[in-house]
Enzyme design. Structure first.
Site: not given
Length: 159
Positions: A17, A41, A127
């Site tokens: 990222h 989530k 991730s």
């Protein structure tokens, strides 16, 4: 002023990222990192923690702003007069999905999407993978910034 946005969940932010954000920061006057709020989530890190971590690891760039968002990314862009979305592509499979999103976003608002090929060093990185490896005690120190590694290690120790 040339503005762009790098959207994602960043749970947590990885070196992949950061590579895309740093490259975008050299191309644009102002880069927003839009941290997606997905209420359906439960993330490892709360939104505020993600924002804090991203601000800490991007502070050296000087032109990166970090904000949370929910809803349509094009609305985030319209509200801030951002004409471009910058996305990293790891593989052809990313392109299939991201192209559809880019076409939809452009059709909804005229916002353009620019794809940056990921540095090959991070072509496998996500991730989710970082969290999984770290959960089982694997070394992820080369995959995340040092500040993130400390927070990740502490979080997993507590959970």
């Amino acid at each position: 002023m040339r503005r762009a946005v790098c959207p994602g969940s960043f749970d947590p932010i990885t070196n992949g990222h950061l590579d895309i954000i740093s490259r975008a920061s050299r191309l644009y006057d102002e880069v927003y990192v839009a941290v997606m709020i997905n209420q359906a989530k439960k993330g490892l890190f709360e939104i505020e923690e993600r924002i804090d971590l991203i601000r800490r690891v991007t502070a050296e760039y000087g032109n990166v702003r970090v904000e949370a968002f929910h809803g349509l990314l094009v609305d985030f862009c319209k509200q801030r007069e951002i004409p471009a979305i910058v996305k990293g592509l790891r593989a052809v499979s990313d392109f299939d999905y991201e192209l559809q999103m880019a076409q939809m976003n452009n059709g909804l608002s005229g916002v353009e999407t620019l794809f940056i090929p990921t540095n090959p060093t991070y072509s496998f990185l996500s991730s989710s993978l970082v969290k999984e490896v770290a959960t089982w005690g694997g070394d992820v120190s080369h995959l995340v910034p040092a500040e993130v590694l400390g927070e990740l290690t502490e979080r997993l120790r507590r959970d």
